[in-house]
Design a protein around this motif. Structure first.
Motif, PDB file in Angstrom:
ATOM      1  N   UNK A  10       0.949  -1.221   0.324  1.00 13.55           N
ATOM      2  CA  UNK A  10      -0.328   0.023  -0.112  1.00 13.55           C
ATOM      3  C   UNK A  10       1.063   1.332  -0.070  1.00 13.55           C
ATOM      4  N   UNK A  11       0.629   2.191  -1.005  1.00 17.35           N
ATOM      5  CA  UNK A  11       1.518   3.827  -0.865  1.00 17.35           C
ATOM      6  C   UNK A  11       0.655   4.192  -0.747  1.00 17.35           C
ATOM      7  N   UNK A  12       0.666   5.740  -0.194  1.00 18.24           N
ATOM      8  CA  UNK A  12      -0.530   6.070   0.972  1.00 18.24           C
ATOM      9  C   UNK A  12       0.175   7.637   0.266  1.00 18.24           C
ATOM     10  N   UNK A  13      -0.541   8.109   0.015  1.00 15.55           N
ATOM     11  CA  UNK A  13      -0.101  10.022  -0.806  1.00 15.55           C
ATOM     12  C   UNK A  13      -0.730  10.563   0.192  1.00 15.55           C
ATOM     13  N   UNK A  14       0.007  11.098   1.212  1.00 13.79           N
ATOM     14  CA  UNK A  14      -0.130  11.687   2.592  1.00 13.79           C
ATOM     15  C   UNK A  14      -1.021  12.973   2.366  1.00 13.79           C
ATOM     16  N   UNK A  15      -0.720  13.713   1.353  1.00 16.41           N
ATOM     17  CA  UNK A  15      -0.861  15.072   1.099  1.00 16.41           C
ATOM     18  C   UNK A  15      -2.109  15.660   1.797  1.00 16.41           C
ATOM     19  N   UNK A  16      -2.308  16.664   1.532  1.00 17.68           N
ATOM     20  CA  UNK A  16      -3.416  17.783   2.262  1.00 17.68           C
ATOM     21  C   UNK A  16      -3.827  19.300   1.465  1.00 17.68           C
ATOM     22  N   UNK A  17      -5.096  18.738   0.375  1.00 19.70           N
ATOM     23  CA  UNK A  17      -5.580  19.535  -0.218  1.00 19.70           C
ATOM     24  C   UNK A  17      -5.237  21.115   0.112  1.00 19.70           C
ATOM     25  N   UNK A  18      -5.408  21.710   1.408  1.00 21.58           N
ATOM     26  CA  UNK A  18      -5.750  22.890   1.693  1.00 21.58           C
ATOM     27  C   UNK A  18      -4.383  22.917   1.854  1.00 21.58           C
ATOM     28  N   UNK A  19      -3.042  22.702   2.064  1.00 20.99           N
ATOM     29  CA  UNK A  19      -1.303  22.426   3.090  1.00 20.99           C
ATOM     30  C   UNK A  19      -0.751  22.892   1.706  1.00 20.99           C
ATOM     31  N   UNK A  20      -0.427  23.611   0.980  1.00 20.49           N
ATOM     32  CA  UNK A  20       0.615  24.272  -0.230  1.00 20.49           C
ATOM     33  C   UNK A  20       1.988  23.259   0.346  1.00 20.49           C
ATOM     34  N   UNK A  21       2.072  24.676   1.604  1.00 21.19           N
ATOM     35  CA  UNK A  21       3.131  24.582   2.796  1.00 21.19           C
ATOM     36  C   UNK A  21       3.330  23.225   2.949  1.00 21.19           C
ATOM     37  N   UNK A  22       3.019  22.138   3.160  1.00 22.26           N
ATOM     38  CA  UNK A  22       2.723  21.192   3.866  1.00 22.26           C
ATOM     39  C   UNK A  22       3.336  20.192   3.199  1.00 22.26           C
ATOM     40  N   UNK A  23       2.829  20.469   1.831  1.00 20.59           N
ATOM     41  CA  UNK A  23       2.642  19.850   0.520  1.00 20.59           C
ATOM     42  C   UNK A  23       3.896  19.891  -0.207  1.00 20.59           C
ATOM     43  N   UNK A  24       4.996  20.826  -0.171  1.00 19.92           N
ATOM     44  CA  UNK A  24       6.233  20.760  -1.151  1.00 19.92           C
ATOM     45  C   UNK A  24       6.590  19.953  -0.998  1.00 19.92           C
ATOM     46  N   UNK A  25       7.172  19.378  -0.381  1.00 18.34           N
ATOM     47  CA  UNK A  25       7.925  17.801  -0.803  1.00 18.34           C
ATOM     48  C   UNK A  25       7.219  16.466  -1.807  1.00 18.34           C
ATOM     49  N   UNK A  26       5.882  17.031  -1.895  1.00 22.84           N
ATOM     50  CA  UNK A  26       4.998  15.881  -1.970  1.00 22.84           C
ATOM     51  C   UNK A  26       4.997  15.758  -3.564  1.00 22.84           C
ATOM     52  N   UNK A  27       5.337  15.328  -4.194  1.00 21.15           N
ATOM     53  CA  UNK A  27       6.308  15.668  -6.408  1.00 21.15           C
ATOM     54  C   UNK A  27       6.453  14.511  -6.517  1.00 21.15           C
TER      55      UNK A  27
END
Length: 190
Positions: A10-27
């Protein structure tokens, strides 16, 4: 696990659509190399995100992945030409659709919080269930992670945030699964 069942990660992509700062490395560069290591094992890879659908990630074109290792650039080129992988990313499962018994391990990118808080839209119960079942969990790019050695309970927790962490964690998980399931697995690459 019955030998008639496929090996699934299972690969979980735990990004939050509302928090661009926290998602900075979700690439996609943080996901692609581990995704292909699991698939080449061979294993099935199921992608999930808190809300399902297309997760809050950035898709870096392979020609812009110059600062990354050759393995990451290769995975990016492979992802660009792999329609099934792009469809997997575009249509992730919701976390409430996950049955822990169907998987050998969980690989999570972008987690942020204390592992025992229940404030991350269903992610914590999934991670806790994997650890309670003694299944390895990797937390990659776990910003603001508050954890103690006891938080893994009976399970194994792998944590990393370097550029190499996704590949290293995936390789460790493959080794663990290979050792745990041994003769029930097809031959695995070294």
């Amino acid at each position: 696990m019955d030998q008639n069942f496929p090996v699934r990660f299972l690969m979980i992509i735990a990004g939050d659509e509302d928090d661009a700062i926290r998602n900075h490395r979700l690439d996609i560069t943080r996901i692609a190399s581990a995704y292909y290591l699991f698939r080449d094992m061979p294993a099935e890879v199921v992608l999930a995100s808190p809300g399902g659908g297309f997760p809050a990630i950035t898709i870096t074109p392979p020609d812009h992945a110059g600062a990354h290792s050759t393995a990451v650039r290769t995975a990016m080129l492979r992802f660009q030409s792999d329609r099934a992988a792009r469809e997997d990313i575009a249509d992730t499962l919701r976390l409430d659709q996950i049955a822990v018994c169907d998987f050998v391990a969980a690989f999570c990118v972008g987690f942020s919080s204390h592992i025992w808080n229940d404030e991350s839209r269903g992610l914590i119960p999934v991670l806790q269930a994997f650890l309670a079942e003694k299944k390895p969990v990797a937390l990659i790019d776990a910003d603001d992670l508050q954890i103690t050695a006891n938080d893994a309970g009976r399970g194994l927790l792998i944590i990393g945030s370097s550029d190499e962490s996704p590949s290293l964690a995936a390789c460790a998980m493959i080794r663990i699964v290979k050792e745990k399931l041994g003769p029930r697995l097809p031959p695995l690459p070294d």
